[in-house]
Write a protein that holds these residues in place. Structure first.
Motif, PDB file in Angstrom:
ATOM      1  N   ASN A  66      52.233  -4.279  13.238  1.00 37.00           N
ATOM      2  CA  ASN A  66      52.760  -3.309  14.206  1.00 37.00           C
ATOM      3  C   ASN A  66      53.482  -3.968  15.379  1.00 37.00           C
ATOM      4  OD1 ASN A  66      50.551  -4.356  15.594  1.00 37.00           O
ATOM      5  ND2 ASN A  66      49.904  -2.379  16.409  1.00 37.00           N
ATOM      6  N   GLY A  67      53.486  -5.323  15.415  1.00 42.84           N
ATOM      7  CA  GLY A  67      54.167  -6.033  16.489  1.00 42.84           C
ATOM      8  C   GLY A  67      53.251  -6.609  17.545  1.00 42.84           C
ATOM      9  N   TYR A  68      51.959  -6.352  17.438  1.00 43.46           N
ATOM     10  CA  TYR A  68      50.986  -6.821  18.430  1.00 43.46           C
ATOM     11  C   TYR A  68      50.932  -8.348  18.468  1.00 43.46           C
ATOM     12  CZ  TYR A  68      46.436  -7.671  20.622  1.00 43.46           C
ATOM     13  OH  TYR A  68      45.424  -8.119  21.439  1.00 43.46           O
ATOM     14  N   ARG A  69      50.948  -8.898  19.685  1.00 42.74           N
ATOM     15  CA  ARG A  69      50.866 -10.343  19.892  1.00 42.74           C
ATOM     16  C   ARG A  69      49.800 -10.658  20.932  1.00 42.74           C
ATOM     17  NH1 ARG A  69      56.006  -9.102  18.431  1.00 42.74           N
ATOM     18  NH2 ARG A  69      57.242 -10.667  17.282  1.00 42.74           N
ATOM     19  N   SER A  70      48.969 -11.630  20.628  1.00 41.29           N
ATOM     20  CA  SER A  70      47.917 -12.072  21.541  1.00 41.29           C
ATOM     21  C   SER A  70      47.187 -13.221  20.863  1.00 41.29           C
ATOM     22  CB  SER A  70      46.938 -10.922  21.840  1.00 41.29           C
ATOM     23  OG  SER A  70      45.977 -11.305  22.800  1.00 41.29           O
ATOM     24  N   LEU A  71      46.500 -14.020  21.643  1.00 39.79           N
ATOM     25  CA  LEU A  71      45.644 -15.064  21.099  1.00 39.79           C
ATOM     26  C   LEU A  71      44.201 -14.632  21.317  1.00 39.79           C
ATOM     27  CD1 LEU A  71      45.505 -17.941  19.836  1.00 39.79           C
ATOM     28  CD2 LEU A  71      45.379 -18.834  22.176  1.00 39.79           C
ATOM     29  N   HIS A  72      43.460 -14.456  20.211  1.00 39.57           N
ATOM     30  CA  HIS A  72      42.082 -13.984  20.287  1.00 39.57           C
ATOM     31  C   HIS A  72      41.123 -15.134  19.991  1.00 39.57           C
ATOM     32  CE1 HIS A  72      42.827  -9.383  19.584  1.00 39.57           C
ATOM     33  NE2 HIS A  72      43.723  -9.921  20.377  1.00 39.57           N
ATOM     34  N   LEU A  73      40.124 -15.290  20.844  1.00 34.65           N
ATOM     35  CA  LEU A  73      39.076 -16.278  20.620  1.00 34.65           C
ATOM     36  C   LEU A  73      37.717 -15.588  20.710  1.00 34.65           C
ATOM     37  CD1 LEU A  73      41.504 -17.765  22.379  1.00 34.65           C
ATOM     38  CD2 LEU A  73      39.930 -19.684  22.300  1.00 34.65           C
ATOM     39  N   ILE A  74      36.851 -15.883  19.780  1.00 39.19           N
ATOM     40  CA  ILE A  74      35.453 -15.489  19.901  1.00 39.19           C
ATOM     41  C   ILE A  74      34.722 -16.699  20.442  1.00 39.19           C
ATOM     42  CG2 ILE A  74      33.374 -14.664  18.746  1.00 39.19           C
ATOM     43  CD1 ILE A  74      35.664 -12.621  18.830  1.00 39.19           C
ATOM     44  N   LEU A  75      34.129 -16.540  21.631  1.00 35.62           N
ATOM     45  CA  LEU A  75      33.458 -17.631  22.316  1.00 35.62           C
ATOM     46  C   LEU A  75      31.963 -17.348  22.410  1.00 35.62           C
ATOM     47  CD1 LEU A  75      35.895 -17.992  25.358  1.00 35.62           C
ATOM     48  CD2 LEU A  75      36.023 -19.206  23.179  1.00 35.62           C
ATOM     49  N   GLU A  76      31.177 -18.415  22.435  1.00 34.63           N
ATOM     50  CA  GLU A  76      29.764 -18.302  22.771  1.00 34.63           C
ATOM     51  C   GLU A  76      29.559 -18.903  24.150  1.00 34.63           C
ATOM     52  OE1 GLU A  76      27.121 -19.913  19.869  1.00 34.63           O
ATOM     53  OE2 GLU A  76      27.161 -18.091  18.655  1.00 34.63           O
ATOM     54  N   VAL A  77      29.045 -18.082  25.059  1.00 37.68           N
ATOM     55  CA  VAL A  77      28.799 -18.489  26.441  1.00 37.68           C
ATOM     56  C   VAL A  77      27.292 -18.561  26.641  1.00 37.68           C
ATOM     57  CG1 VAL A  77      29.098 -17.829  28.853  1.00 37.68           C
ATOM     58  CG2 VAL A  77      30.936 -17.415  27.206  1.00 37.68           C
ATOM     59  N   PRO A  78      26.769 -19.678  27.142  1.00 40.70           N
ATOM     60  CA  PRO A  78      25.309 -19.799  27.300  1.00 40.70           C
ATOM     61  C   PRO A  78      24.804 -19.074  28.541  1.00 40.70           C
ATOM     62  CG  PRO A  78      26.381 -21.792  28.073  1.00 40.70           C
ATOM     63  CD  PRO A  78      27.480 -20.901  27.540  1.00 40.70           C
ATOM     64  N   ILE A  79      23.754 -18.301  28.343  1.00 40.15           N
ATOM     65  CA  ILE A  79      23.073 -17.655  29.463  1.00 40.15           C
ATOM     66  C   ILE A  79      21.686 -18.290  29.572  1.00 40.15           C
ATOM     67  CG2 ILE A  79      22.129 -15.478  30.333  1.00 40.15           C
ATOM     68  CD1 ILE A  79      25.209 -15.745  30.388  1.00 40.15           C
ATOM     69  N   PHE A  80      21.373 -18.780  30.740  1.00 36.20           N
ATOM     70  CA  PHE A  80      20.130 -19.521  30.940  1.00 36.20           C
ATOM     71  C   PHE A  80      19.017 -18.569  31.359  1.00 36.20           C
ATOM     72  CE2 PHE A  80      23.679 -22.402  31.673  1.00 36.20           C
ATOM     73  CZ  PHE A  80      23.356 -23.421  30.772  1.00 36.20           C
ATOM     74  N   LEU A  81      18.014 -18.450  30.474  1.00 40.75           N
ATOM     75  CA  LEU A  81      16.846 -17.624  30.742  1.00 40.75           C
ATOM     76  C   LEU A  81      15.728 -18.521  31.265  1.00 40.75           C
ATOM     77  CD1 LEU A  81      17.024 -15.506  27.460  1.00 40.75           C
ATOM     78  CD2 LEU A  81      18.070 -15.002  29.671  1.00 40.75           C
ATOM     79  N   SER A  82      14.597 -17.939  31.547  1.00 42.29           N
ATOM     80  CA  SER A  82      13.518 -18.716  32.162  1.00 42.29           C
ATOM     81  C   SER A  82      13.007 -19.830  31.256  1.00 42.29           C
ATOM     82  CB  SER A  82      12.356 -17.781  32.537  1.00 42.29           C
ATOM     83  OG  SER A  82      11.897 -17.075  31.397  1.00 42.29           O
ATOM     84  N   GLU A  83      12.964 -19.585  29.939  1.00 44.56           N
ATOM     85  CA  GLU A  83      12.398 -20.580  29.025  1.00 44.56           C
ATOM     86  C   GLU A  83      13.380 -21.098  27.992  1.00 44.56           C
ATOM     87  OE1 GLU A  83       9.025 -18.743  27.279  1.00 44.56           O
ATOM     88  OE2 GLU A  83       7.843 -18.708  29.125  1.00 44.56           O
ATOM     89  N   ARG A  84      14.566 -20.537  27.941  1.00 42.31           N
ATOM     90  CA  ARG A  84      15.516 -20.958  26.906  1.00 42.31           C
ATOM     91  C   ARG A  84      16.929 -20.556  27.306  1.00 42.31           C
ATOM     92  NH1 ARG A  84      16.524 -16.401  23.421  1.00 42.31           N
ATOM     93  NH2 ARG A  84      15.265 -14.615  24.091  1.00 42.31           N
ATOM     94  N   THR A  85      17.872 -21.034  26.491  1.00 37.04           N
ATOM     95  CA  THR A  85      19.271 -20.667  26.669  1.00 37.04           C
ATOM     96  C   THR A  85      19.674 -19.713  25.554  1.00 37.04           C
ATOM     97  OG1 THR A  85      19.773 -22.800  27.680  1.00 37.04           O
ATOM     98  CG2 THR A  85      21.634 -21.541  26.815  1.00 37.04           C
ATOM     99  N   GLN A  86      20.289 -18.614  25.923  1.00 34.18           N
ATOM    100  CA  GLN A  86      20.697 -17.592  24.953  1.00 34.18           C
ATOM    101  C   GLN A  86      22.213 -17.517  24.900  1.00 34.18           C
ATOM    102  OE1 GLN A  86      18.784 -15.229  22.931  1.00 34.18           O
ATOM    103  NE2 GLN A  86      20.828 -15.029  22.062  1.00 34.18           N
TER     104      GLN A  86
END
Length: 201
Positions: free
Chosen positions: A118-138
């Motif tokens: 359809n003409g759509y242009r963009s660069l798409h990235l799926i990223l994982e961003v770490p969120i720091f919880l009290s006992e682990r990183t999610q």
């Protein structure tokens, strides 16, 4: 339904990941060598996907319309759009983010190099961003869309015309929208060429 009810205990993590990525993009160093020192990203938009929209997407994919299914199977519960002046800036920002030790790039879809039909242009990235919880990183997955001003202009108007119209868009109008996308893309390329000639890039 409000997002807090749909996403449940995960909702604060989604909000934290959204804020973290937007702040990180805001720290992206200057992408160009211009004397003015203009920033790489001109502006950002972000959102937590509305429950109704997510439920429709889940049902379309044959999945139960629940927050749990959304978090397990979909990657755009959190969405961020970053808009740059030129195509070269888009790729520089993507490269900078990919090099950040705290960010994991899961997938890349380059609709600039290969536009959608359809003409759509963009660069798409799926990223994982770490969120720091009290006992682990999610890790939280986020869909990042990187576009130029011109790409965002076309995509925003096309969405208004196609999805907010109360009539089905006929094929000839789809062809017209595609032709507009091509003209805008050609203009985008020409503006970048001029910028390089003027040593802005």
């Amino acid at each position: 339904m409000i997002p807090q009810a749909f996403y449940g205990a995960a909702y604060p993590r989604l909000c934290a990941a959204e804020r973290q990525l937007v702040e990180l993009i805001g720290r992206c160093p200057i992408a160009r060598d211009s004397g003015e020192g203009e920033a790489a990203v001109l502006y950002c938009k972000s959102r937590i996907k509305a429950p109704e929209s997510m439920m429709r997407k889940l049902e379309k994919n044959g999945l139960p319309p629940t927050g749990r299914a959304a978090l397990e199977h979909m990657h755009d519960a959190v969405g961020v759009r970053a808009v740059c002046a030129f195509t070269d800036d888009v790729y520089r920002v993507a490269s900078w983010l990919s090099g950040r030790p705290e960010i994991r790039v899961k997938t890349v879809k380059d609709y600039i190099a290969t536009p959608k039909p359809n003409g759509y242009r963009s660069l798409h990235l799926i990223l994982e961003v770490p969120i720091f919880l009290s006992e682990r990183t999610q890790p939280v997955r986020i869909e990042l869309q990187l576009r130029t001003i011109a790409m965002d202009f076309w995509a925003s108007l096309e969405h208004q015309l196609r999805y907010k119209s109360d009539v089905k868009v006929p094929p000839q109008i789809s062809d017209d929208l595609k032709a507009c996308a091509d003209v805008i893309a050609a203009t985008d390329e020409e503006m970048q060429r001029i910028a390089k000639e003027l040593h802005v890039l």
